[in-house]
Scaffold this motif. Structure first.
Motif, PDB file in Angstrom:
ATOM      1  N   ILE A  84      -5.593   6.166 -13.297  1.00  0.00           N
ATOM      2  CA  ILE A  84      -4.717   5.266 -12.532  1.00  0.00           C
ATOM      3  C   ILE A  84      -4.958   5.450 -11.040  1.00  0.00           C
ATOM      4  CG2 ILE A  84      -2.311   4.823 -11.868  1.00  0.00           C
ATOM      5  CD1 ILE A  84      -1.549   5.625 -14.783  1.00  0.00           C
ATOM      6  N   ILE A  85      -5.005   6.704 -10.623  1.00  0.00           N
ATOM      7  CA  ILE A  85      -5.171   7.001  -9.200  1.00  0.00           C
ATOM      8  C   ILE A  85      -6.580   6.606  -8.736  1.00  0.00           C
ATOM      9  CG2 ILE A  85      -5.253   8.869  -7.499  1.00  0.00           C
ATOM     10  CD1 ILE A  85      -3.086  10.265  -9.328  1.00  0.00           C
ATOM     11  N   GLU A  86      -7.585   6.991  -9.510  1.00  0.00           N
ATOM     12  CA  GLU A  86      -8.966   6.681  -9.130  1.00  0.00           C
ATOM     13  C   GLU A  86      -9.198   5.181  -8.983  1.00  0.00           C
ATOM     14  OE1 GLU A  86     -11.304   8.445 -12.231  1.00  0.00           O
ATOM     15  OE2 GLU A  86     -11.375  10.397 -11.237  1.00  0.00           O
ATOM     16  N   LYS A  87      -8.580   4.392  -9.850  1.00  0.00           N
ATOM     17  CA  LYS A  87      -8.809   2.949  -9.854  1.00  0.00           C
ATOM     18  C   LYS A  87      -7.803   2.187  -8.999  1.00  0.00           C
ATOM     19  CE  LYS A  87     -12.267   3.471 -12.598  1.00  0.00           C
ATOM     20  NZ  LYS A  87     -13.630   3.162 -12.244  1.00  0.00           N
ATOM     21  N   GLY A  88      -6.847   2.894  -8.411  1.00  0.00           N
ATOM     22  CA  GLY A  88      -5.906   2.258  -7.497  1.00  0.00           C
ATOM     23  C   GLY A  88      -4.919   1.307  -8.160  1.00  0.00           C
ATOM     24  N   LEU A  89      -4.531   1.621  -9.387  1.00  0.00           N
ATOM     25  CA  LEU A  89      -3.588   0.745 -10.095  1.00  0.00           C
ATOM     26  C   LEU A  89      -2.179   0.891  -9.543  1.00  0.00           C
ATOM     27  CD1 LEU A  89      -4.756   1.256 -13.788  1.00  0.00           C
ATOM     28  CD2 LEU A  89      -5.421  -0.519 -12.181  1.00  0.00           C
ATOM     29  N   LYS A 141       0.828  -1.205   0.000  1.00  0.00           N
ATOM     30  CA  LYS A 141       0.000   0.000   0.000  1.00  0.00           C
ATOM     31  C   LYS A 141       0.867   1.261   0.000  1.00  0.00           C
ATOM     32  CE  LYS A 141      -4.173  -1.898   1.926  1.00  0.00           C
ATOM     33  NZ  LYS A 141      -5.369  -1.627   2.688  1.00  0.00           N
ATOM     34  N   ILE A 142       1.958   1.229   0.721  1.00  0.00           N
ATOM     35  CA  ILE A 142       2.864   2.376   0.750  1.00  0.00           C
ATOM     36  C   ILE A 142       3.457   2.616  -0.635  1.00  0.00           C
ATOM     37  CG2 ILE A 142       5.109   3.187   1.613  1.00  0.00           C
ATOM     38  CD1 ILE A 142       4.299   1.914   4.334  1.00  0.00           C
ATOM     39  N   HIS A 143       3.837   1.553  -1.324  1.00  0.00           N
ATOM     40  CA  HIS A 143       4.390   1.693  -2.678  1.00  0.00           C
ATOM     41  C   HIS A 143       3.356   2.269  -3.638  1.00  0.00           C
ATOM     42  CE1 HIS A 143       8.248  -0.036  -1.831  1.00  0.00           C
ATOM     43  NE2 HIS A 143       7.706  -1.152  -1.363  1.00  0.00           N
ATOM     44  N   ILE A 144       2.115   1.817  -3.518  1.00  0.00           N
ATOM     45  CA  ILE A 144       1.046   2.348  -4.367  1.00  0.00           C
ATOM     46  C   ILE A 144       0.846   3.837  -4.082  1.00  0.00           C
ATOM     47  CG2 ILE A 144      -1.438   2.287  -4.836  1.00  0.00           C
ATOM     48  CD1 ILE A 144      -1.275  -0.782  -4.360  1.00  0.00           C
ATOM     49  N   LEU A 145       0.814   4.205  -2.810  1.00  0.00           N
ATOM     50  CA  LEU A 145       0.645   5.609  -2.432  1.00  0.00           C
ATOM     51  C   LEU A 145       1.795   6.474  -2.943  1.00  0.00           C
ATOM     52  CD1 LEU A 145      -0.754   5.246   1.184  1.00  0.00           C
ATOM     53  CD2 LEU A 145      -1.968   6.117  -0.824  1.00  0.00           C
ATOM     54  N   GLU A 146       3.017   5.959  -2.868  1.00  0.00           N
ATOM     55  CA  GLU A 146       4.169   6.702  -3.378  1.00  0.00           C
ATOM     56  C   GLU A 146       4.043   6.917  -4.885  1.00  0.00           C
ATOM     57  OE1 GLU A 146       7.372   4.230  -2.037  1.00  0.00           O
ATOM     58  OE2 GLU A 146       7.667   5.411  -0.211  1.00  0.00           O
ATOM     59  N   TYR A 147       3.617   5.893  -5.598  1.00  0.00           N
ATOM     60  CA  TYR A 147       3.431   5.992  -7.043  1.00  0.00           C
ATOM     61  C   TYR A 147       2.330   6.996  -7.371  1.00  0.00           C
ATOM     62  CZ  TYR A 147       2.233   4.586 -11.807  1.00  0.00           C
ATOM     63  OH  TYR A 147       1.958   4.566 -13.151  1.00  0.00           O
ATOM     64  N   HIS A 148       1.231   6.909  -6.667  1.00  0.00           N
ATOM     65  CA  HIS A 148       0.124   7.833  -6.898  1.00  0.00           C
ATOM     66  C   HIS A 148       0.525   9.268  -6.554  1.00  0.00           C
ATOM     67  CE1 HIS A 148      -3.181   4.514  -6.769  1.00  0.00           C
ATOM     68  NE2 HIS A 148      -2.323   4.360  -7.745  1.00  0.00           N
ATOM     69  N   GLN A 149       1.363   9.430  -5.549  1.00  0.00           N
ATOM     70  CA  GLN A 149       1.841  10.763  -5.177  1.00  0.00           C
ATOM     71  C   GLN A 149       2.658  11.372  -6.323  1.00  0.00           C
ATOM     72  OE1 GLN A 149       4.504  10.859  -1.823  1.00  0.00           O
ATOM     73  NE2 GLN A 149       4.115  13.023  -1.445  1.00  0.00           N
ATOM     74  N   LYS A 150       3.501  10.564  -6.967  1.00  0.00           N
ATOM     75  CA  LYS A 150       4.278  11.050  -8.120  1.00  0.00           C
ATOM     76  C   LYS A 150       3.342  11.500  -9.243  1.00  0.00           C
ATOM     77  CE  LYS A 150       8.160   7.929  -7.387  1.00  0.00           C
ATOM     78  NZ  LYS A 150       8.869   6.749  -7.910  1.00  0.00           N
ATOM     79  N   LEU A 151       2.293  10.707  -9.473  1.00  0.00           N
ATOM     80  CA  LEU A 151       1.337  11.059 -10.521  1.00  0.00           C
ATOM     81  C   LEU A 151       0.565  12.330 -10.161  1.00  0.00           C
ATOM     82  CD1 LEU A 151      -0.086   7.548 -11.512  1.00  0.00           C
ATOM     83  CD2 LEU A 151       1.718   8.871 -12.639  1.00  0.00           C
ATOM     84  N   LEU A 152       0.219  12.467  -8.892  1.00  0.00           N
ATOM     85  CA  LEU A 152      -0.493  13.667  -8.447  1.00  0.00           C
ATOM     86  C   LEU A 152       0.349  14.922  -8.667  1.00  0.00           C
ATOM     87  CD1 LEU A 152      -2.227  12.378  -5.204  1.00  0.00           C
ATOM     88  CD2 LEU A 152      -3.364  13.271  -7.244  1.00  0.00           C
ATOM     89  N   LEU A 153       1.643  14.814  -8.438  1.00  0.00           N
ATOM     90  CA  LEU A 153       2.519  15.963  -8.678  1.00  0.00           C
ATOM     91  C   LEU A 153       2.516  16.337 -10.156  1.00  0.00           C
ATOM     92  CD1 LEU A 153       5.526  15.146  -6.331  1.00  0.00           C
ATOM     93  CD2 LEU A 153       3.837  16.986  -6.084  1.00  0.00           C
ATOM     94  N   LYS A 154       2.480  15.351 -11.031  1.00  0.00           N
ATOM     95  CA  LYS A 154       2.392  15.630 -12.469  1.00  0.00           C
ATOM     96  C   LYS A 154       1.043  16.253 -12.813  1.00  0.00           C
ATOM     97  CE  LYS A 154       5.619  12.045 -13.832  1.00  0.00           C
ATOM     98  NZ  LYS A 154       5.856  10.836 -14.602  1.00  0.00           N
ATOM     99  N   LEU A 155      -0.007  15.798 -12.136  1.00  0.00           N
ATOM    100  CA  LEU A 155      -1.347  16.345 -12.375  1.00  0.00           C
ATOM    101  C   LEU A 155      -1.460  17.789 -11.894  1.00  0.00           C
ATOM    102  CD1 LEU A 155      -3.638  13.313 -11.528  1.00  0.00           C
ATOM    103  CD2 LEU A 155      -3.666  14.610 -13.651  1.00  0.00           C
ATOM    104  N   VAL A 156      -0.742  18.134 -10.827  1.00  0.00           N
ATOM    105  CA  VAL A 156      -0.757  19.508 -10.336  1.00  0.00           C
ATOM    106  C   VAL A 156      -0.146  20.426 -11.394  1.00  0.00           C
ATOM    107  CG1 VAL A 156       0.279  21.064  -8.627  1.00  0.00           C
ATOM    108  CG2 VAL A 156      -0.779  18.931  -7.890  1.00  0.00           C
ATOM    109  N   GLU A 157       0.938  19.973 -12.009  1.00  0.00           N
ATOM    110  CA  GLU A 157       1.602  20.759 -13.048  1.00  0.00           C
ATOM    111  C   GLU A 157       0.760  20.840 -14.311  1.00  0.00           C
ATOM    112  OE1 GLU A 157       5.488  19.130 -13.739  1.00  0.00           O
ATOM    113  OE2 GLU A 157       6.015  19.276 -11.620  1.00  0.00           O
ATOM    114  N   ASN A 158       0.062  19.748 -14.638  1.00  0.00           N
ATOM    115  CA  ASN A 158      -0.745  19.693 -15.850  1.00  0.00           C
ATOM    116  C   ASN A 158      -2.007  18.875 -15.562  1.00  0.00           C
ATOM    117  OD1 ASN A 158      -1.869  19.464 -18.351  1.00  0.00           O
ATOM    118  ND2 ASN A 158      -0.122  18.500 -19.320  1.00  0.00           N
TER     119      ASN A 158
END
Length: 112
Positions: free
Chosen positions: A36-41, A10-27
């Motif tokens: 990916i984040i919504e579906k918990g991939l 779960k921690i690894h998934i959260l870390e991955y989603h956090q990286k994606l969220l940072l990209k989403l903040v920029e764009n």
């Protein structure tokens, strides 16, 4: 020990989603990342998806060169690969919105 492994996953998934969220903040116009984040991939799920899409793009190119005009078997192959909580419509729309594998998903758009 089993609980520890679940927690680490779960921690690894959260870390991955956090990286994606940072990209989403920029764009914020990155709908595939949002999906990916919504579906918990997991990152491994997404890497497998990208590998399959690369293979399917290659196959699409070969089939087009051979004169094929229907690509439903490729569509079905990707559809069977997706986790149960994700449908092809949202996947195709998100990938087209983010300009991922455009030739492939433009063909798949015809089938949704």
């Amino acid at each position: 020990m089993r609980e520890y492994e679940k927690l680490m996953e779960k921690i690894h998934i959260l870390e991955y989603h956090q990286k994606l969220l940072l990209k989403l903040v920029e764009n914020p116009k990155l709908p595939f990342y949002k999906l990916i984040i919504e579906k918990g991939l997991t990152e491994a799920d997404v890497e497998s998806f990208f590998r399959l899409c690369g293979d399917l793009c290659e196959e699409l190119g070969k089939q087009k060169a051979e004169g094929f005009v229907y690509f439903h078997p490729l569509f079905n192959k990707l559809s069977a690969f997706l986790p149960a909580n994700i449908n092809m419509k949202e996947t195709v729309e998100a990938c087209l919105g983010q300009k991922l594998y455009e030739p492939l998903f433009k063909e798949f758009e015809k089938y949704i």
